[in-house]
Design a protein around this motif. Structure first.
Motif, PDB file in Angstrom:
ATOM      1  N   GLU A   1      78.535  42.105   9.769  1.00  0.00           N
ATOM      2  CA  GLU A   1      79.568  41.428   8.971  1.00  0.00           C
ATOM      3  C   GLU A   1      78.990  40.868   7.685  1.00  0.00           C
ATOM      4  O   GLU A   1      79.582  40.986   6.615  1.00  0.00           O
ATOM      5  CB  GLU A   1      80.200  40.322   9.800  1.00  0.00           C
ATOM      6  CG  GLU A   1      81.296  39.575   9.066  1.00  0.00           C
ATOM      7  CD  GLU A   1      81.893  38.468   9.901  1.00  0.00           C
ATOM      8  OE1 GLU A   1      82.693  37.688   9.337  1.00  0.00           O
ATOM      9  OE2 GLU A   1      81.552  38.381  11.092  1.00  0.00           O
ATOM     10  N   VAL A   2      77.791  40.256   7.770  1.00  0.00           N
ATOM     11  CA  VAL A   2      77.177  39.679   6.579  1.00  0.00           C
ATOM     12  C   VAL A   2      76.788  40.758   5.589  1.00  0.00           C
ATOM     13  O   VAL A   2      76.934  40.608   4.373  1.00  0.00           O
ATOM     14  CB  VAL A   2      75.942  38.846   6.981  1.00  0.00           C
ATOM     15  CG1 VAL A   2      75.175  38.389   5.757  1.00  0.00           C
ATOM     16  CG2 VAL A   2      76.388  37.640   7.784  1.00  0.00           C
TER      17      VAL A   2
ATOM     18  N   THR B   1      79.714  22.420   7.147  1.00  0.00           N
ATOM     19  CA  THR B   1      81.139  22.231   7.422  1.00  0.00           C
ATOM     20  C   THR B   1      81.653  20.930   6.820  1.00  0.00           C
ATOM     21  O   THR B   1      81.094  19.861   7.060  1.00  0.00           O
ATOM     22  CB  THR B   1      81.406  22.230   8.942  1.00  0.00           C
ATOM     23  OG1 THR B   1      80.931  23.450   9.497  1.00  0.00           O
ATOM     24  CG2 THR B   1      82.896  22.087   9.231  1.00  0.00           C
TER      25      THR B   1
ATOM     26  N   GLU C   1      76.884  30.717   2.406  1.00  0.00           N
ATOM     27  CA  GLU C   1      77.278  30.057   3.638  1.00  0.00           C
ATOM     28  C   GLU C   1      77.434  31.042   4.780  1.00  0.00           C
ATOM     29  O   GLU C   1      77.022  30.773   5.916  1.00  0.00           O
ATOM     30  CB  GLU C   1      78.596  29.301   3.425  1.00  0.00           C
ATOM     31  CG  GLU C   1      79.086  28.583   4.677  1.00  0.00           C
ATOM     32  CD  GLU C   1      80.377  27.823   4.432  1.00  0.00           C
ATOM     33  OE1 GLU C   1      81.177  27.715   5.390  1.00  0.00           O
ATOM     34  OE2 GLU C   1      80.588  27.335   3.297  1.00  0.00           O
ATOM     35  N   GLN C   2      78.025  32.240   4.492  1.00  0.00           N
ATOM     36  CA  GLN C   2      78.224  33.218   5.551  1.00  0.00           C
ATOM     37  C   GLN C   2      76.894  33.697   6.126  1.00  0.00           C
ATOM     38  O   GLN C   2      76.743  33.877   7.335  1.00  0.00           O
ATOM     39  CB  GLN C   2      79.020  34.419   5.021  1.00  0.00           C
ATOM     40  CG  GLN C   2      79.403  35.431   6.081  1.00  0.00           C
ATOM     41  CD  GLN C   2      80.325  34.836   7.128  1.00  0.00           C
ATOM     42  OE1 GLN C   2      81.174  34.012   6.828  1.00  0.00           O
ATOM     43  NE2 GLN C   2      80.132  35.241   8.384  1.00  0.00           N
ATOM     44  N   THR C   3      75.901  33.888   5.260  1.00  0.00           N
ATOM     45  CA  THR C   3      74.581  34.314   5.722  1.00  0.00           C
ATOM     46  C   THR C   3      73.955  33.235   6.596  1.00  0.00           C
ATOM     47  O   THR C   3      73.385  33.515   7.657  1.00  0.00           O
ATOM     48  CB  THR C   3      73.658  34.611   4.526  1.00  0.00           C
ATOM     49  OG1 THR C   3      74.233  35.663   3.751  1.00  0.00           O
ATOM     50  CG2 THR C   3      72.288  35.032   4.992  1.00  0.00           C
TER      51      THR C   3
ATOM     52  N   ASP D   1      91.465  24.949  11.387  1.00  0.00           N
ATOM     53  CA  ASP D   1      90.035  24.720  11.612  1.00  0.00           C
ATOM     54  C   ASP D   1      89.795  23.385  12.301  1.00  0.00           C
ATOM     55  O   ASP D   1      88.880  23.251  13.128  1.00  0.00           O
ATOM     56  CB  ASP D   1      89.287  24.759  10.276  1.00  0.00           C
ATOM     57  CG  ASP D   1      89.318  26.141   9.638  1.00  0.00           C
ATOM     58  OD1 ASP D   1      89.470  27.126  10.385  1.00  0.00           O
ATOM     59  OD2 ASP D   1      89.184  26.228   8.408  1.00  0.00           O
TER      60      ASP D   1
ATOM     61  N   MET E   1      77.256  39.953  13.869  1.00  0.00           N
ATOM     62  CA  MET E   1      77.282  39.056  12.718  1.00  0.00           C
ATOM     63  C   MET E   1      76.483  39.638  11.557  1.00  0.00           C
ATOM     64  O   MET E   1      76.867  39.502  10.389  1.00  0.00           O
ATOM     65  CB  MET E   1      76.725  37.695  13.111  1.00  0.00           C
ATOM     66  CG  MET E   1      77.642  36.894  14.008  1.00  0.00           C
ATOM     67  SD  MET E   1      77.007  35.243  14.338  1.00  0.00           S
ATOM     68  CE  MET E   1      78.392  34.530  15.219  1.00  0.00           C
TER      69      MET E   1
ATOM     70  N   ARG F   1      75.458  30.856   8.342  1.00  0.00           N
ATOM     71  CA  ARG F   1      76.158  30.741   9.618  1.00  0.00           C
ATOM     72  C   ARG F   1      75.869  31.931  10.529  1.00  0.00           C
ATOM     73  O   ARG F   1      75.712  31.775  11.745  1.00  0.00           O
ATOM     74  CB  ARG F   1      77.672  30.642   9.392  1.00  0.00           C
ATOM     75  CG  ARG F   1      78.138  29.328   8.779  1.00  0.00           C
ATOM     76  CD  ARG F   1      79.653  29.304   8.642  1.00  0.00           C
ATOM     77  NE  ARG F   1      80.124  28.087   8.000  1.00  0.00           N
ATOM     78  CZ  ARG F   1      80.414  26.950   8.636  1.00  0.00           C
ATOM     79  NH1 ARG F   1      80.264  26.895   9.943  1.00  0.00           N
ATOM     80  NH2 ARG F   1      80.849  25.899   7.969  1.00  0.00           N
ATOM     81  N   SER F   2      75.815  33.131   9.937  1.00  0.00           N
ATOM     82  CA  SER F   2      75.744  34.340  10.747  1.00  0.00           C
ATOM     83  C   SER F   2      74.334  34.721  11.158  1.00  0.00           C
ATOM     84  O   SER F   2      74.145  35.420  12.149  1.00  0.00           O
ATOM     85  CB  SER F   2      76.367  35.520   9.987  1.00  0.00           C
ATOM     86  OG  SER F   2      77.706  35.231   9.666  1.00  0.00           O
TER      87      SER F   2
ATOM     88  N   LYS G   1      79.429  41.573   3.241  1.00  0.00           N
ATOM     89  CA  LYS G   1      79.950  40.531   2.359  1.00  0.00           C
ATOM     90  C   LYS G   1      78.942  40.031   1.338  1.00  0.00           C
ATOM     91  O   LYS G   1      79.321  39.512   0.302  1.00  0.00           O
ATOM     92  CB  LYS G   1      80.462  39.341   3.184  1.00  0.00           C
ATOM     93  CG  LYS G   1      81.672  39.675   4.039  1.00  0.00           C
ATOM     94  CD  LYS G   1      82.211  38.442   4.713  1.00  0.00           C
ATOM     95  CE  LYS G   1      83.461  38.762   5.508  1.00  0.00           C
ATOM     96  NZ  LYS G   1      84.035  37.571   6.167  1.00  0.00           N
ATOM     97  N   GLU G   2      77.636  40.155   1.604  1.00  0.00           N
ATOM     98  CA  GLU G   2      76.650  39.553   0.723  1.00  0.00           C
ATOM     99  C   GLU G   2      75.560  40.552   0.374  1.00  0.00           C
ATOM    100  O   GLU G   2      75.437  41.611   0.991  1.00  0.00           O
ATOM    101  CB  GLU G   2      76.063  38.299   1.369  1.00  0.00           C
ATOM    102  CG  GLU G   2      77.132  37.274   1.677  1.00  0.00           C
ATOM    103  CD  GLU G   2      76.538  35.916   1.961  1.00  0.00           C
ATOM    104  OE1 GLU G   2      75.459  35.616   1.422  1.00  0.00           O
ATOM    105  OE2 GLU G   2      77.160  35.156   2.714  1.00  0.00           O
TER     106      GLU G   2
END
Length: 304
Positions: A146-147, A49, A126-128, A57, A143, A130-131, A150-151
């Protein structure tokens, strides 16, 4: 990447945080609300972050992690190794947002350079991270879905295999076995649901085999309580005996007083004994005199 240490003067409910991680698998244990999840949040935000948050945010971050009183800044410092190179990452959030990365002696202070340096070895998006890596247990399933949308799925599957199946050389089966063995050591023959010995076998009918540490401590506590009850009963008996002893002491005192009185009487009797013949003689003379006195009127008439 191996995280060696995390520090923070202030982050959420934590203050003066300083945790050093050991090589291999590290497990953070603690009671509810002790700050375990907050430590994970600190690591996640420290790595991912930016301190320069957008308005929305920033509001969410401030609500969750800023101190309620006594300051408007939180800080995170993470020390880690990547290969043979050591890194120190520092981030400051709030009114004086800033960041710095010491990469093996090379200092970066601009966000783009730091982000680029980190992404060069973090590999996953980053999404992976975090999730999945920092996922909370209750939201892991949602999560993951969701990942996946996206990835790259193959990349995620490879990561999951490396992270959750191997876990730094410790297999899931082995880890599960170790956890189960630890549970047996702690809770064997202990009814965890009802908080008492299995089969309700207390100290009067204890388990002799497969006694876990919790059950052992329970029996020790029960044994101490029994001894305490016995001690209390003996103390009450001693108090009663002490009271009886007081009564006996009073009776002895009365007897001693009576003995003293009897001794005084005896002494008087001993003194009187030598005088007894004289007393009898005197009493006889008194009788004679009384006789004379009683006869005197008659003698007087005769003499008259």
């Amino acid at each position: 990447m191996k995280i060696k240490r995390i520090q923070s003067q202030s982050f959420a409910g934590l203050s003066n945080l300083d945790i050093r991680f050991q090589p291999g698998l590290n497990i953070v244990l603690g009671a509810n609300e002790a700050g375990k999840s907050t430590v994970v949040d600190a690591i996640m935000h420290g790595l991912l972050t930016s301190p320069h948050l957008k308005s929305r945010d920033r509001d969410v971050f401030s609500y969750r992690f800023m101190p309620r009183t006594g300051g408007d800044t939180v800080d995170i410092k993470i020390e880690f190794d990547q290969g043979s190179r050591s890194y120190v990452l520092e981030k400051y959030y709030g009114s004086q947002a800033a960041m710095k990365l010491n990469a093996g002696g090379t200092i970066y202070t601009d966000e783009e350079s730091i982000k680029e340096e980190l992404q060069s070895f973090l590999e996953l998006g980053e999404q992976t991270l975090r999730s999945i890596v920092f996922a909370r247990q209750e939201s892991f399933k949602e999560m993951l879905i969701e990942v996946q949308q996206k990835e790259n799925l193959d990349n995620i599957q490879q990561f999951l295999y490396q992270s959750f199946i191997q876990m730094d050389g410790v297999s899931v089966g082995k880890l599960q076995g170790l956890i189960e063995e630890k549970i047996r050591t702690l809770a064997s023959n202990w009814d965890r649901e009802n908080g008492k010995p299995a089969g309700n076998r207390g100290i009067d009918n204890p388990w002799r085999r497969q006694v876990g540490l919790i059950l052992k401590a329970y029996y020790e506590k029960e044994s101490l309580q029994q001894k305490a009850a016995e001690t209390l009963k003996r103390e009450e008996q001693m108090a009663q005996q002490a009271e009886e002893l007081k009564h006996l002491e009073k009776e002895i005192e009365q007897v001693e007083q009576e003995l003293e009185q009897m001794a005084a009487c005896e002494e008087d009797m001993m003194k009187r004994q030598p005088l007894e013949p004289e007393l009898q003689k005197a009493e006889k003379q008194v009788d004679q005199l009384m006789n004379v006195i009683s006869q005197w009127p008659a003698y007087r008439i005769e003499l008259g």
